[in-house]
Write a protein that holds these residues in place. Structure first.
Motif, PDB file in Angstrom:
ATOM      1  N   GLY A 105       0.782  -1.222   0.000  1.00  0.00           N
ATOM      2  CA  GLY A 105       0.000   0.000   0.000  1.00  0.00           C
ATOM      3  C   GLY A 105       0.811   1.268   0.000  1.00  0.00           C
ATOM      4  N   LEU A 106       2.147   1.178   0.017  1.00  0.00           N
ATOM      5  CA  LEU A 106       2.982   2.373   0.024  1.00  0.00           C
ATOM      6  C   LEU A 106       2.943   3.021  -1.354  1.00  0.00           C
ATOM      7  N   VAL A 107       2.613   4.313  -1.403  1.00  0.00           N
ATOM      8  CA  VAL A 107       2.546   5.026  -2.674  1.00  0.00           C
ATOM      9  C   VAL A 107       3.441   6.257  -2.591  1.00  0.00           C
ATOM     10  N   CYS A 126      11.643   9.122 -10.345  1.00  0.00           N
ATOM     11  CA  CYS A 126      12.644   8.111  -9.993  1.00  0.00           C
ATOM     12  C   CYS A 126      12.131   7.204  -8.880  1.00  0.00           C
ATOM     13  N   ILE A 127      11.417   7.773  -7.924  1.00  0.00           N
ATOM     14  CA  ILE A 127      10.846   6.958  -6.849  1.00  0.00           C
ATOM     15  C   ILE A 127       9.875   5.933  -7.428  1.00  0.00           C
ATOM     16  N   ARG A 128       9.017   6.375  -8.339  1.00  0.00           N
ATOM     17  CA  ARG A 128       8.038   5.449  -8.947  1.00  0.00           C
ATOM     18  C   ARG A 128       8.725   4.330  -9.726  1.00  0.00           C
ATOM     19  N   ASP A 180       2.129   4.241 -13.545  1.00  0.00           N
ATOM     20  CA  ASP A 180       2.117   4.164 -12.084  1.00  0.00           C
ATOM     21  C   ASP A 180       3.413   3.627 -11.513  1.00  0.00           C
ATOM     22  N   GLY A 181       4.330   3.134 -12.362  1.00  0.00           N
ATOM     23  CA  GLY A 181       5.622   2.675 -11.890  1.00  0.00           C
ATOM     24  C   GLY A 181       5.566   1.346 -11.161  1.00  0.00           C
ATOM     25  N   ASN A 182       6.642   1.082 -10.403  1.00  0.00           N
ATOM     26  CA  ASN A 182       6.785  -0.187  -9.686  1.00  0.00           C
ATOM     27  C   ASN A 182       6.184  -0.108  -8.282  1.00  0.00           C
TER      28      ASN A 182
END
Length: 463
Positions: free
Chosen positions: A3-5, A72-74, A127-129
């Motif tokens: 659930g961390l976004v 980069c975070i995504r 939405d990334g990883n």
């Protein structure tokens, strides 16, 4: 963690239409920021950026840097902002040091064989990883006191814990506006981005290089400053108008001169001071501003102890280690403590930082800590700043000489000896006082002892 976004998505869900970013290119709501980050994530993927990639960004604080860090975070990539003040030759050395595979340059320059990335819009959002608190997300250079900057690697969890702990002392909410007066290639500037986005506050990007020009063009409620910048603000002819919207100033860089605190007290502004470092993702302690060198109480998510006079730290905000050409050096002891090389002591629950162990010098067999003398000097109502330098002496080896500046007629040797007598032992009192050299040009927010000494030249020598 399930659930961390990322903060852009979290902001879109919690704050939606509240303004996340305001700057020269206009304003972005949290929903718009989330969309822009998604588009950039797609753009970076198409240019080959992937999980684990190191992406360097050269430029002043800007919307592009904010978007790149969040994208980069995504992606699970690592963001490395670098100062545009570095010459190209040093930038290329740093790109090798941090294993940068991709580069964004604010002037579109290609360095070290790396082509500057394109940040064009108009692609479908990605939405990334899935995110993890343990994933590395940034590389921030230290100040390089050892002669060459080190690259401190931080995880997403480090930055989130830093923001949460800071908000425990400095509550923020939608509608609050914090000027990004510290560059994002410094930990304080990057931490401010996480802090504002986590709380739903507005990060106000600078429109000009000069602090006062920015304050004249936009209203902000929160401001990060060092003593030198506070002096500029208080000295401005329109100081009252510039400070009227402010609710809080966070002061860093050591003890604040009494003269500045007295002038600041005439304004209804909450003033805090802090102790922090790159290796702990910014703030460690925070408390009311004072001229005694007290840096406040420990923030949540941090641990601090004083071992043999040296401050040691660990906790959720402690960095992963120093990155160097593919290796991660973890300079921690068996219990995870990082030895800061800062000397300190507790005054109740408040920390007092006594100075860098490597700044200490010996005078006539006695240990002299320049920062202790500087803190005492800054309590004088006519002194706005002071730096103490060791000067060779045939009898004592080294003696302290003070370089001071202020707005009024500066005190003479006899007056300063009387002022310091109840505060410092005789061997710690400066043997000479010099006015601040006009030749010294300050680079960045901290005064360089070596630069100041070079500017003084022969004047620094004792008679």
């Amino acid at each position: 963690m399930a659930g961390l976004v990322c903060l852009a998505r979290q902001g879109a869900e919690k704050f939606a239409d509240a303004i996340a970013i305001e700057g020269p290119q206009g304003s972005l709501s949290f929903s718009q920021l989330d969309s822009r980050v998604g588009e950039l994530t797609t753009r970076l993927i198409r240019q080959g950026v992937e999980q684990g990639s190191h992406l360097a960004a050269v430029g002043p604080t800007s919307l592009e840097l904010v978007l790149l860090q969040l994208a980069c975070i995504r992606l699970g990539a690592v963001f490395a902002p670098l100062s545009p003040r570095f010459p190209d030759s040093q930038l290329m050395q740093l790109l090798n040091q941090i294993d940068a595979r991709f580069l964004w340059h604010h002037q579109g320059v290609s360095l070290g064989g790396l082509t500057s990335l394109s940040l064009e819009e108009g692609l479908p959002p990605n939405d990334g990883n899935p995110l993890s608190r343990s994933q590395p997300v940034s590389l921030i250079l230290t100040s390089g006191s050892s002669g060459h900057p080190k690259a401190a690697m931080h995880s997403l969890g480090n930055h989130l814990a830093s923001a949460a702990g800071s908000l425990a002392q400095i509550p923020l909410a939608p509608g609050d506006r914090w000027l990004a007066s510290l560059p994002m290639f410094h930990i304080g500037g990057l931490a401010l981005m996480f802090r504002c986005l986590d709380a739903g506050a507005t990060l106000v990007l600078p429109r000009h290089k000069e602090l006062l020009h920015n304050l004249r063009e936009t209203r902000v409620s929160h401001l990060s400053l060092v003593a030198t910048q506070l002096g500029w603000l208080l000295d401005a002819k329109d100081s009252a108008a510039l400070m009227a919207p402010l609710k809080l100033v966070l002061l860093g860089g050591g003890p604040i001169p009494q003269a500045l605190l007295t002038r600041l007290s005439h304004h209804p502004i909450r003033a805090l001071t802090s102790y922090g470092m790159t290796e702990m993702a910014s703030q460690i302690t925070t408390g009311p501003a004072n001229d005694q060198g007290l840096s406040g109480t420990l923030l949540p998510g941090r641990e601090l102890r004083i071992h043999q006079g040296i401050i040691e730290v660990r906790g959720e905000t402690r960095f992963l280690g120093y990155y160097q050409e593919g290796s991660l050096n973890q300079p921690f002891d068996d219990q995870g403590w990082f030895h800061t090389k800062d000397r300190g002591e507790w005054h109740g629950e408040s920390l007092k930082v006594l100075g860098r162990a490597d700044n200490m010098f010996i005078s006539g067999g006695e240990n002299v800590q320049p920062e202790e003398i500087e803190a005492a000097l800054k309590q004088h109502p006519q002194i706005d700043d002071a730096v103490v330098l060791p000067v060779p002496d045939d009898t004592f080896g080294l003696l302290p000489v003070a370089v001071i500046r202020g707005n009024a007629q500066l005190p003479d040797q006899e007056e300063m000896d009387r002022f310091l007598a109840p505060k410092l032992a005789r061997f710690k009192r400066p043997r000479r006082y010099l006015t601040w050299p006009k030749e010294y040009v300050q680079q960045g927010l901290k005064v360089s002892r070596q630069g100041l000494s070079a500017a003084l030249g022969e004047r620094l020598k004792l008679d």
